[in-house]
Design a protein around this motif. Structure first.
Motif, mmCIF file in Angstrom:
data_model
loop_
_atom_site.group_PDB
_atom_site.id
_atom_site.type_symbol
_atom_site.label_atom_id
_atom_site.label_comp_id
_atom_site.label_asym_id
_atom_site.label_seq_id
_atom_site.Cartn_x
_atom_site.Cartn_y
_atom_site.Cartn_z
ATOM 1 N N ILE A 299 0.871 -1.182 0.000
ATOM 2 C CA ILE A 299 0.000 0.000 0.000
ATOM 3 C C ILE A 299 0.903 1.225 0.000
ATOM 4 C CG2 ILE A 299 -1.770 1.316 1.262
ATOM 5 C CD1 ILE A 299 -1.490 -2.299 1.980
ATOM 6 N N ILE A 300 0.606 2.151 -0.945
ATOM 7 C CA ILE A 300 1.395 3.389 -1.030
ATOM 8 C C ILE A 300 0.463 4.526 -0.616
ATOM 9 C CG2 ILE A 300 2.919 4.777 -2.502
ATOM 10 C CD1 ILE A 300 3.789 2.035 -3.018
ATOM 11 N N PRO A 301 0.567 5.001 0.617
ATOM 12 C CA PRO A 301 -0.356 6.046 1.077
ATOM 13 C C PRO A 301 0.241 7.448 0.931
ATOM 14 C CG PRO A 301 0.853 5.187 2.953
ATOM 15 C CD PRO A 301 1.441 4.518 1.707
ATOM 16 N N HIS A 302 -0.618 8.462 1.021
ATOM 17 C CA HIS A 302 -0.139 9.842 1.113
ATOM 18 C C HIS A 302 0.738 9.964 2.359
ATOM 19 C CE1 HIS A 302 0.207 14.043 0.957
ATOM 20 N NE2 HIS A 302 -0.646 14.314 1.934
ATOM 21 N N GLN A 303 1.833 10.694 2.211
ATOM 22 C CA GLN A 303 2.836 10.750 3.289
ATOM 23 C C GLN A 303 2.644 12.039 4.101
ATOM 24 O OE1 GLN A 303 5.319 8.149 3.451
ATOM 25 N NE2 GLN A 303 4.114 7.165 1.847
ATOM 26 N N ALA A 304 1.646 12.071 4.985
ATOM 27 C CA ALA A 304 1.419 13.295 5.770
ATOM 28 C C ALA A 304 1.875 13.135 7.208
ATOM 29 C CB ALA A 304 -0.056 13.686 5.724
ATOM 30 N N ASN A 305 1.518 11.988 7.806
ATOM 31 C CA ASN A 305 1.762 11.809 9.242
ATOM 32 C C ASN A 305 1.719 10.301 9.519
ATOM 33 O OD1 ASN A 305 1.314 11.524 12.063
ATOM 34 N ND2 ASN A 305 0.509 13.616 12.168
ATOM 35 N N ILE A 306 2.704 9.765 10.220
ATOM 36 C CA ILE A 306 2.740 8.319 10.462
ATOM 37 C C ILE A 306 1.520 7.874 11.270
ATOM 38 C CG2 ILE A 306 4.170 8.419 12.583
ATOM 39 C CD1 ILE A 306 4.309 5.691 9.845
ATOM 40 N N ARG A 307 0.978 8.795 12.107
ATOM 41 C CA ARG A 307 -0.200 8.418 12.910
ATOM 42 C C ARG A 307 -1.436 8.267 12.017
ATOM 43 N NH1 ARG A 307 -0.170 13.270 16.098
ATOM 44 N NH2 ARG A 307 -2.195 12.625 16.883
ATOM 45 N N ILE A 308 -1.497 9.042 10.918
ATOM 46 C CA ILE A 308 -2.613 8.888 9.968
ATOM 47 C C ILE A 308 -2.495 7.523 9.281
ATOM 48 C CG2 ILE A 308 -3.602 9.743 7.791
ATOM 49 C CD1 ILE A 308 -2.889 12.575 8.656
ATOM 50 N N ILE A 309 -1.275 7.160 8.901
ATOM 51 C CA ILE A 309 -1.057 5.868 8.218
ATOM 52 C C ILE A 309 -1.352 4.711 9.176
ATOM 53 C CG2 ILE A 309 0.681 4.413 7.074
ATOM 54 C CD1 ILE A 309 1.964 7.011 5.997
ATOM 55 N N GLU A 310 -0.939 4.858 10.433
ATOM 56 C CA GLU A 310 -1.228 3.801 11.432
ATOM 57 C C GLU A 310 -2.743 3.634 11.623
ATOM 58 O OE1 GLU A 310 2.862 4.378 14.079
ATOM 59 O OE2 GLU A 310 0.997 5.307 14.743
ATOM 60 N N ALA A 311 -3.452 4.769 11.675
ATOM 61 C CA ALA A 311 -4.909 4.705 11.853
ATOM 62 C C ALA A 311 -5.573 4.033 10.646
ATOM 63 C CB ALA A 311 -5.471 6.110 12.067
#
Ligand code: UT7
Length: 338
Positions: free
Chosen positions: A262-274
């Protein structure tokens, strides 16, 4: 009797593949320690709240088009595509070199893609995936064969360097992909796109357009810099990326278990974890580089895609999912069989 011409709609849709990726980030590294000298912040605060350790900042005379062209040249090299073969250039950006001409036209001039049609799109951090979907439609419908798609932003140029709420989060860069018809079933399977203009003011640049043209007074009030409601943006990012990813998977007839990466938008690791938590996907499957580059807006997902591709995180035939969120608000997700 005269033959009636075969219209586009009578031709079967074509599969569209990403045949090359490229990226570029400027040389200058701005670390959290450097930022401690500019605003009241700390490495500890930035790292624990965002996961970001450093970002790249473009030189004064290095514009969005320059970064975009460097990324494009790397994608063209990987795809083995010459400039004259490119039919269309689309640049997703909110920091164009000028209001007009489009940054895509500057890129065309730099790389020598003489026959290409060129335009920019404004979808903030979602710009790259929006552009991928536009390219896919043009190719699938037989209008064009080879499209250069770029996400590029010089967000340092619209930062308020006294606002610690925003200036620690963003960086500069560009990512590119060459899309082309390729026989077989592999390629961009589906893209889900969404927007909600009611949330426009949670992440916006109020000035510089016709609503608040650049005047000395507006400039002194920093109305041409990025303003953000961080908490609301965080909440909407998790919600909308969850919706986009789920819908894209449904449209593709796949489940999260089918995905290799999965390649997500890179804004905040906590957003990706959620997001990982919501989708019940192990965090290890997400490609993350925000620790090194921060949030590079439209470039972020494109740079991450290029990195993951060059690192061999997925192979031919694997399913990958790209998912983004940005100002507007806008969001999108693409499922691709590599
Ligand atoms: O492409 C999309 C772009 N934007 C985003 O994705 C941003 C999404 N939002 C976020 O990532 C987070 O909301 C932030 C990282 C911006 C903020 O994290 P938070 O955990 O939501 O913090 P907060 O807004 O609740 O602020 C906590 C405190 C505040 O102080 P008070 O009012 O509680 O005394 C802020 O003033 O942290 C303060 N603060 C800082 N402190 C040190 C805000 N920025 C900083 C900073 N250094 N850089």
């Amino acid at each position: 009797m005269k033959k009636s011409p075969r219209t586009r709609s009578q031709q079967p849709n074509r599969t569209v593949s990403i045949i090359g990726t490229g990226s570029y980030v400027p040389e200058r590294v701005l670390t959290n320690a450097d930022l401690e000298k500019i605003v009241e912040t700390s490495d500890d605060w930035i790292t624990t709240r965002t996961g970001i350790k450093a970002r790249r900042i473009a030189a004064k005379d290095e514009f969005t088009s320059h970064m975009a062209a460097r990324a494009a040249q790397r994608a063209m090299e990987q795809a083995n595509v010459a400039p004259e073969e490119i039919d269309l250039i689309i640049v997703g950006t909110i920091t164009p070199d000028n209001f007009t001409p489009a940054t895509a036209c500057h890129v065309q001039r730099i790389i020598g893609a003489k026959k290409a049609a060129c335009f920019d799109i404004s979808a903030a951090c979602s710009g790259f995936l929006y552009a991928v979907e536009i390219a896919q439609q043009f190719i699938a419908n037989h209008t064009y064969n080879t499209v250069l798609v770029i996400g590029a932003d010089k967000l340092s140029s619209i930062m308020d360097w006294q606002d610690r709420n925003t200036c620690v989060l963003f960086g500069d860069g560009a990512g590119a992909a060459i899309l082309r018809y390729r026989a077989g079933s592999h390629g961009v399977i589906t893209t889900y796109m969404g927007s909600d203009g009611n949330y426009g003011d949670i992440l916006h640049v109020p000035g510089g357009g016709c609503a608040l043209p650049t005047t000395a007074e507006n400039a002194s009030e920093k109305l041409n810099t990025l303003k953000m409601n961080g908490r609301e943006t965080f909440k909407q990012a998790v919600l909308s990326m969850g919706v986009a990813a789920t819908r894209a998977l449904e449209q593709a007839g796949l489940t999260a278990d089918d995905l290799t990466c999965i390649i997500p938008h890179q804004a905040n690791i906590r957003i990706i974890e959620a997001l990982a938590d919501r989708m019940k996907i192990p965090l290890e499957k997400f490609h993350v580089n925000l620790d090194r580059y921060g949030n590079t807006s439209a470039a972020a997902v494109a740079i991450a895609l290029d990195e993951a591709n060059r690192e061999g995180r997925f192979q031919v035939g694997d399913y990958i999912l790209l998912v983004v969120f940005g100002g507007g608000l806008t969001y999108a997700s693409s499922v691709i069989q590599w």
